[in-house]
Design a protein around this motif. Structure first.
Motif, PDB file in Angstrom:
ATOM      1  N   ALA A  27       4.919   0.344  12.513  1.00 52.40           N
ATOM      2  CA  ALA A  27       6.707   0.623  12.434  1.00 52.40           C
ATOM      3  C   ALA A  27       7.020   0.590  10.969  1.00 52.40           C
ATOM      4  O   ALA A  27       8.590   0.531  10.218  1.00 52.40           O
ATOM      5  CB  ALA A  27       7.396  -0.716  12.567  1.00 52.40           C
ATOM      6  N   TRP A  28       5.679   1.285  10.121  1.00 54.87           N
ATOM      7  CA  TRP A  28       5.682   1.446   8.911  1.00 54.87           C
ATOM      8  C   TRP A  28       6.897   2.598   8.620  1.00 54.87           C
ATOM      9  O   TRP A  28       7.040   3.860   9.362  1.00 54.87           O
ATOM     10  CB  TRP A  28       5.023   1.704   7.838  1.00 54.87           C
ATOM     11  CG  TRP A  28       3.970   0.590   7.811  1.00 54.87           C
ATOM     12  CD1 TRP A  28       2.394   0.614   8.415  1.00 54.87           C
ATOM     13  CD2 TRP A  28       3.382  -0.651   6.865  1.00 54.87           C
ATOM     14  NE1 TRP A  28       1.887  -0.681   8.629  1.00 54.87           N
ATOM     15  CE2 TRP A  28       2.832  -1.512   7.451  1.00 54.87           C
ATOM     16  CE3 TRP A  28       4.515  -1.486   6.282  1.00 54.87           C
ATOM     17  CZ2 TRP A  28       1.877  -2.784   7.348  1.00 54.87           C
ATOM     18  CZ3 TRP A  28       4.186  -2.618   5.313  1.00 54.87           C
ATOM     19  CH2 TRP A  28       3.015  -3.142   6.296  1.00 54.87           C
ATOM     20  N   THR A  29       7.597   2.588   7.059  1.00 56.08           N
ATOM     21  CA  THR A  29       8.420   4.012   7.358  1.00 56.08           C
ATOM     22  C   THR A  29       7.344   4.729   6.174  1.00 56.08           C
ATOM     23  O   THR A  29       7.203   4.229   5.505  1.00 56.08           O
ATOM     24  CB  THR A  29       9.935   3.716   7.037  1.00 56.08           C
ATOM     25  OG1 THR A  29       9.899   2.535   5.556  1.00 56.08           O
ATOM     26  CG2 THR A  29      10.157   3.482   8.136  1.00 56.08           C
ATOM     27  N   ASN A  30       7.725   5.780   5.887  1.00 55.01           N
ATOM     28  CA  ASN A  30       7.360   6.408   4.773  1.00 55.01           C
ATOM     29  C   ASN A  30       8.458   5.952   2.924  1.00 55.01           C
ATOM     30  O   ASN A  30      10.092   6.105   3.668  1.00 55.01           O
ATOM     31  CB  ASN A  30       7.455   8.069   4.790  1.00 55.01           C
ATOM     32  CG  ASN A  30       6.816   8.780   5.430  1.00 55.01           C
ATOM     33  OD1 ASN A  30       5.582   8.237   5.585  1.00 55.01           O
ATOM     34  ND2 ASN A  30       6.670  10.091   6.549  1.00 55.01           N
ATOM     35  N   GLY A  31       7.132   5.848   2.377  1.00 52.33           N
ATOM     36  CA  GLY A  31       8.059   4.644   1.104  1.00 52.33           C
ATOM     37  C   GLY A  31       7.330   4.204   0.298  1.00 52.33           C
ATOM     38  O   GLY A  31       6.165   3.747   0.691  1.00 52.33           O
ATOM     39  N   TYR A  33       6.305   0.569  -0.978  1.00 52.94           N
ATOM     40  CA  TYR A  33       5.839  -0.901   0.046  1.00 52.94           C
ATOM     41  C   TYR A  33       5.223  -1.928  -1.362  1.00 52.94           C
ATOM     42  O   TYR A  33       5.297  -1.480  -2.331  1.00 52.94           O
ATOM     43  CB  TYR A  33       4.519  -1.002   0.659  1.00 52.94           C
ATOM     44  CG  TYR A  33       3.167  -0.605  -0.134  1.00 52.94           C
ATOM     45  CD1 TYR A  33       2.997  -1.630  -0.656  1.00 52.94           C
ATOM     46  CD2 TYR A  33       2.986   0.211  -0.363  1.00 52.94           C
ATOM     47  CE1 TYR A  33       0.865  -1.795  -1.000  1.00 52.94           C
ATOM     48  CE2 TYR A  33       1.657   0.387  -1.173  1.00 52.94           C
ATOM     49  CZ  TYR A  33       1.349  -0.157  -1.600  1.00 52.94           C
ATOM     50  OH  TYR A  33      -0.312  -0.223  -2.117  1.00 52.94           O
ATOM     51  N   THR A  60       2.974   3.605  -2.534  1.00 55.85           N
ATOM     52  CA  THR A  60       3.586   4.466  -1.679  1.00 55.85           C
ATOM     53  C   THR A  60       2.949   4.361   0.120  1.00 55.85           C
ATOM     54  O   THR A  60       1.667   4.417  -0.462  1.00 55.85           O
ATOM     55  CB  THR A  60       3.422   5.887  -1.579  1.00 55.85           C
ATOM     56  OG1 THR A  60       2.800   6.302  -1.934  1.00 55.85           O
ATOM     57  CG2 THR A  60       4.933   6.060  -2.715  1.00 55.85           C
ATOM     58  N   THR A  62       3.084   5.485   4.325  1.00 59.20           N
ATOM     59  CA  THR A  62       3.264   6.270   5.395  1.00 59.20           C
ATOM     60  C   THR A  62       3.136   5.746   6.769  1.00 59.20           C
ATOM     61  O   THR A  62       2.944   4.477   6.802  1.00 59.20           O
ATOM     62  CB  THR A  62       2.177   7.651   5.468  1.00 59.20           C
ATOM     63  OG1 THR A  62       0.754   7.030   5.930  1.00 59.20           O
ATOM     64  CG2 THR A  62       1.183   8.247   4.110  1.00 59.20           C
ATOM     65  N   THR A  63       3.783   6.830   7.974  1.00 56.47           N
ATOM     66  CA  THR A  63       4.250   6.299   9.254  1.00 56.47           C
ATOM     67  C   THR A  63       2.939   5.802   9.347  1.00 56.47           C
ATOM     68  O   THR A  63       3.316   5.531  10.637  1.00 56.47           O
ATOM     69  CB  THR A  63       5.305   6.727  10.088  1.00 56.47           C
ATOM     70  OG1 THR A  63       4.639   8.227   9.487  1.00 56.47           O
ATOM     71  CG2 THR A  63       6.629   6.910   9.125  1.00 56.47           C
ATOM     72  N   GLN A 156       8.375  -3.704   3.408  1.00 57.94           N
ATOM     73  CA  GLN A 156       9.321  -2.695   2.681  1.00 57.94           C
ATOM     74  C   GLN A 156      10.662  -3.199   2.467  1.00 57.94           C
ATOM     75  O   GLN A 156      10.909  -3.753   3.524  1.00 57.94           O
ATOM     76  CB  GLN A 156       9.150  -0.904   3.863  1.00 57.94           C
ATOM     77  CG  GLN A 156       7.051  -0.143   3.423  1.00 57.94           C
ATOM     78  CD  GLN A 156       7.312   0.347   4.506  1.00 57.94           C
ATOM     79  OE1 GLN A 156       7.266   0.055   5.779  1.00 57.94           O
ATOM     80  NE2 GLN A 156       7.036   1.973   3.748  1.00 57.94           N
TER      81      GLN A 156
END
Length: 157
Positions: A27-31, A33, A60, A62-63, A156
């Motif tokens: 459940a990662w989002t782009n951005g 960490y 950084t 990624t999803t 994140q």
């Protein structure tokens, strides 16, 4: 009436199949960490030579669960430990995490290698444990049989 019941059963089965195949594990989002640990341990032939009281990785994500490490620190080690050679690359896959191109300098030597270990917890956060991962030293009078251990918690903002 039978036809409506059959259509409803097919629709329910299709929805269940989609729910089973859609995995919320990453459940990662782009951005950005951060990953922190309260103990980074460097051992030579099984004996600790540096136990750092803290270490932070950042970069950084990624999803898909791949990430880069663009900055790192190691503090409270008793000797100067300097992370180098950025960026490092990494990924979460199948319950494991790997960091490639790991590189830190200490006592006139540069130690490099890949760290891998199990990843647990909902992602994010994820807890990754690297236990006695071997690294190679380059430089004059470098130790051999060096390993790195740490447990990082990836989050994140």
């Amino acid at each position: 009436m039978h036809r409506i019941v059959k259509l409803a059963a097919i629709a329910a089965a299709s929805t269940a199949a989609v729910a089973v195949t859609a995995s919320p594990a990453l459940a990662w989002t782009n951005g950005p960490y951060h990953a922190t640990t309260s103990a980074l341990v460097v051992k030579v032939s099984g004996s600790p030579v540096a136990t750092c009281t803290g270490s932070v990785l950042s970069g950084t994500m990624t999803t898909a669960g791949t990430f880069t490490v663009t900055a790192a620190s190691a503090t409270g080690c008793g000797v100067t430990v300097t992370p180098t050679g950025f960026p490092w690359s990494g990924s979460f896959s199948g319950g494991n995490a790997t960091i490639s191109n790991f590189k830190m300098s200490a006592l006139g030597c540069t130690y490099a290698g890949s760290l891998s270990g199990p990843a647990t917890g909902a992602m994010p956060p994820a807890t990754v444990t690297f236990t006695d991962r071997p690294v190679s030293g380059t430089g004059l009078f470098c130790f051999s049989n060096v390993t790195v251990s740490a447990t990082y918690v990836f989050t994140q903002p």
